[in-house]
Design an enzyme around this catalytic site. Structure first.
Site, PDB file in Angstrom:
ATOM      1  N   HIS A  27       0.837  -1.200   0.000  1.00 31.95           N
ATOM      2  CA  HIS A  27       0.000   0.000   0.000  1.00 31.95           C
ATOM      3  C   HIS A  27       0.874   1.253   0.000  1.00 31.95           C
ATOM      4  O   HIS A  27       1.478   1.610   1.006  1.00 31.95           O
ATOM      5  CB  HIS A  27      -0.938  -0.003   1.204  1.00 31.95           C
ATOM      6  CG  HIS A  27      -1.900  -1.139   1.186  1.00 31.95           C
ATOM      7  ND1 HIS A  27      -1.674  -2.322   1.825  1.00 31.95           N
ATOM      8  CD2 HIS A  27      -3.094  -1.271   0.578  1.00 31.95           C
ATOM      9  CE1 HIS A  27      -2.683  -3.137   1.625  1.00 31.95           C
ATOM     10  NE2 HIS A  27      -3.572  -2.523   0.861  1.00 31.95           N
ATOM     11  N   HIS A  34      -4.495  -6.124  -5.945  1.00 31.49           N
ATOM     12  CA  HIS A  34      -4.291  -7.297  -5.107  1.00 31.49           C
ATOM     13  C   HIS A  34      -5.616  -7.751  -4.505  1.00 31.49           C
ATOM     14  O   HIS A  34      -6.625  -7.052  -4.581  1.00 31.49           O
ATOM     15  CB  HIS A  34      -3.242  -7.035  -4.022  1.00 31.49           C
ATOM     16  CG  HIS A  34      -3.606  -5.935  -3.080  1.00 31.49           C
ATOM     17  ND1 HIS A  34      -3.439  -4.602  -3.383  1.00 31.49           N
ATOM     18  CD2 HIS A  34      -4.142  -5.975  -1.838  1.00 31.49           C
ATOM     19  CE1 HIS A  34      -3.847  -3.864  -2.370  1.00 31.49           C
ATOM     20  NE2 HIS A  34      -4.289  -4.667  -1.415  1.00 31.49           N
ATOM     21  N   CYS A  69     -11.966  -5.826   7.456  1.00 31.97           N
ATOM     22  CA  CYS A  69     -11.422  -6.120   6.133  1.00 31.97           C
ATOM     23  C   CYS A  69     -10.095  -6.836   6.321  1.00 31.97           C
ATOM     24  O   CYS A  69      -9.514  -6.804   7.401  1.00 31.97           O
ATOM     25  CB  CYS A  69     -11.146  -4.837   5.349  1.00 31.97           C
ATOM     26  SG  CYS A  69     -12.579  -3.829   5.026  1.00 31.97           S
ATOM     27  N   HIS A  71      -6.776  -9.336   4.043  1.00 32.88           N
ATOM     28  CA  HIS A  71      -6.166  -9.900   2.839  1.00 32.88           C
ATOM     29  C   HIS A  71      -5.930 -11.389   3.044  1.00 32.88           C
ATOM     30  O   HIS A  71      -5.264 -11.762   4.010  1.00 32.88           O
ATOM     31  CB  HIS A  71      -4.817  -9.229   2.554  1.00 32.88           C
ATOM     32  CG  HIS A  71      -4.900  -7.770   2.352  1.00 32.88           C
ATOM     33  ND1 HIS A  71      -4.824  -6.863   3.400  1.00 32.88           N
ATOM     34  CD2 HIS A  71      -5.054  -7.033   1.229  1.00 32.88           C
ATOM     35  CE1 HIS A  71      -4.935  -5.635   2.918  1.00 32.88           C
ATOM     36  NE2 HIS A  71      -5.069  -5.712   1.601  1.00 32.88           N
ATOM     37  N   GLU A  89      -8.877  -9.636  14.807  1.00 30.61           N
ATOM     38  CA  GLU A  89      -9.203  -8.214  14.934  1.00 30.61           C
ATOM     39  C   GLU A  89     -10.302  -7.928  15.944  1.00 30.61           C
ATOM     40  O   GLU A  89     -10.295  -6.881  16.587  1.00 30.61           O
ATOM     41  CB  GLU A  89      -9.605  -7.637  13.576  1.00 30.61           C
ATOM     42  CG  GLU A  89      -8.456  -7.587  12.601  1.00 30.61           C
ATOM     43  CD  GLU A  89      -8.788  -6.879  11.301  1.00 30.61           C
ATOM     44  OE1 GLU A  89      -9.784  -6.119  11.252  1.00 30.61           O
ATOM     45  OE2 GLU A  89      -8.049  -7.083  10.326  1.00 30.61           O
ATOM     46  N   TYR A 106     -12.500  -2.110  -6.344  1.00 28.65           N
ATOM     47  CA  TYR A 106     -12.472  -0.656  -6.201  1.00 28.65           C
ATOM     48  C   TYR A 106     -11.032  -0.158  -6.168  1.00 28.65           C
ATOM     49  O   TYR A 106     -10.090  -0.911  -5.913  1.00 28.65           O
ATOM     50  CB  TYR A 106     -13.205  -0.199  -4.928  1.00 28.65           C
ATOM     51  CG  TYR A 106     -12.404  -0.427  -3.667  1.00 28.65           C
ATOM     52  CD1 TYR A 106     -11.728   0.622  -3.072  1.00 28.65           C
ATOM     53  CD2 TYR A 106     -12.304  -1.681  -3.094  1.00 28.65           C
ATOM     54  CE1 TYR A 106     -10.966   0.416  -1.939  1.00 28.65           C
ATOM     55  CE2 TYR A 106     -11.554  -1.895  -1.954  1.00 28.65           C
ATOM     56  CZ  TYR A 106     -10.885  -0.839  -1.388  1.00 28.65           C
ATOM     57  OH  TYR A 106     -10.126  -1.040  -0.260  1.00 28.65           O
ATOM     58  N   GLU A 116      -5.630   2.408  -2.337  1.00 27.82           N
ATOM     59  CA  GLU A 116      -6.165   1.049  -2.186  1.00 27.82           C
ATOM     60  C   GLU A 116      -6.589   0.627  -3.587  1.00 27.82           C
ATOM     61  O   GLU A 116      -7.296   1.372  -4.267  1.00 27.82           O
ATOM     62  CB  GLU A 116      -7.381   1.035  -1.254  1.00 27.82           C
ATOM     63  CG  GLU A 116      -7.048   1.244   0.199  1.00 27.82           C
ATOM     64  CD  GLU A 116      -6.564  -0.017   0.893  1.00 27.82           C
ATOM     65  OE1 GLU A 116      -6.293  -1.020   0.221  1.00 27.82           O
ATOM     66  OE2 GLU A 116      -6.442   0.009   2.118  1.00 27.82           O
ATOM     67  N   GLU A 118      -7.997  -2.891  -5.041  1.00 28.06           N
ATOM     68  CA  GLU A 118      -8.301  -4.247  -4.612  1.00 28.06           C
ATOM     69  C   GLU A 118      -9.478  -4.881  -5.342  1.00 28.06           C
ATOM     70  O   GLU A 118     -10.463  -4.210  -5.657  1.00 28.06           O
ATOM     71  CB  GLU A 118      -8.626  -4.257  -3.111  1.00 28.06           C
ATOM     72  CG  GLU A 118      -7.484  -3.778  -2.257  1.00 28.06           C
ATOM     73  CD  GLU A 118      -7.805  -3.736  -0.777  1.00 28.06           C
ATOM     74  OE1 GLU A 118      -6.841  -3.781   0.016  1.00 28.06           O
ATOM     75  OE2 GLU A 118      -8.989  -3.656  -0.394  1.00 28.06           O
ATOM     76  N   TRP A 163     -14.767   2.228   0.225  1.00 26.37           N
ATOM     77  CA  TRP A 163     -15.172   0.888  -0.176  1.00 26.37           C
ATOM     78  C   TRP A 163     -16.516   0.527   0.433  1.00 26.37           C
ATOM     79  O   TRP A 163     -17.341  -0.070  -0.230  1.00 26.37           O
ATOM     80  CB  TRP A 163     -14.092  -0.155   0.148  1.00 26.37           C
ATOM     81  CG  TRP A 163     -13.710  -0.264   1.588  1.00 26.37           C
ATOM     82  CD1 TRP A 163     -14.292  -1.052   2.549  1.00 26.37           C
ATOM     83  CD2 TRP A 163     -12.662   0.446   2.240  1.00 26.37           C
ATOM     84  NE1 TRP A 163     -13.660  -0.873   3.752  1.00 26.37           N
ATOM     85  CE2 TRP A 163     -12.660   0.038   3.592  1.00 26.37           C
ATOM     86  CE3 TRP A 163     -11.717   1.385   1.811  1.00 26.37           C
ATOM     87  CZ2 TRP A 163     -11.746   0.542   4.520  1.00 26.37           C
ATOM     88  CZ3 TRP A 163     -10.813   1.884   2.733  1.00 26.37           C
ATOM     89  CH2 TRP A 163     -10.838   1.461   4.071  1.00 26.37           C
TER      90      TRP A 163
END
Length: 191
Positions: A27, A34, A69, A71, A89, A106, A116, A118, A163
């Site tokens: 980022h 990604h 959110c 990855h 989290e 987005y 961002e 992604e 997003w």
């Protein structure tokens, strides 16, 4: 047990995996496309959990967004990545995990210029536990009704993650008229 590298899955223009890179280095001002995901968690009353990103986050610090959110790591099954992030989290155990926007994509730039970029499938889940947020990830949280979330997106999209705003609008486009409030009916909250 050795810790897995915190790499992200890089994607080509068609959204196909074509490499990997350390998440900490991806980022920036020229973020490559990604793979990521977003999840909306609902409680037994049909409310959705919103979180305010930690002020220590590199992108969109302090901004209100969906429940969490993350990855997926290279080779990690998407569902397993969602479950892993919920636990780390928010200390949540998820029930009824459902993929609702499999091709959401987005690109957005925050105030500092970090991009961002992604492909970010969107998931719904339910939980019966109270969240216990990791302060490095989450500054605050609130349970809101889908209608309250829809009103917030309509009234102040600038105060929310870009997003989440796009996701809520796309979810609203999936149905023409729906007034129920179960998790699968979040798609009816805007309009």
């Amino acid at each position: 047990m050795p810790m897995m590298p915190d790499d992200v899955v890089l994607l080509d223009a068609a959204g196909r995996p074509n490499g990997r890179a350390p998440r900490a280095h991806v980022h920036d001002h020229a973020t490559p496309l990604h793979l990521a995901f977003s999840c909306y968690v609902f409680d037994s009353q049909g409310r959705v959990l919103l979180t305010r990103r930690s002020l220590a986050k590199r992108t969109w610090p302090g901004v209100w967004t969906n429940s969490f959110c993350g990855h997926p790591r290279p080779g990690e099954e998407p569902r397993a990545a969602v479950v892993r992030h919920a636990a780390s989290e928010l200390a949540l155990v998820l029930d009824d995990l459902e993929l609702v926007l499999p091709r959401f994509r987005y690109c957005a730039t925050d105030a500092s210029g970090v991009v961002e970029n992604e492909v970010c499938p969107v998931w719904f889940a339910t939980t019966r536990r109270a969240p216990d947020p990791d302060p490095a990830e989450v500054a605050e949280l609130r349970w809101v009704t889908p209608q309250e979330l829809g009103r917030a997106v309509d009234a102040a999209p600038w105060a929310l993650s870009p997003w989440m705003v796009e996701q809520v609008l796309q979810l609203g486009d999936l149905v023409e008229d729906d007034t129920t409030t179960s998790p699968s009916d979040l798609v009816g909250m805007v309009g």
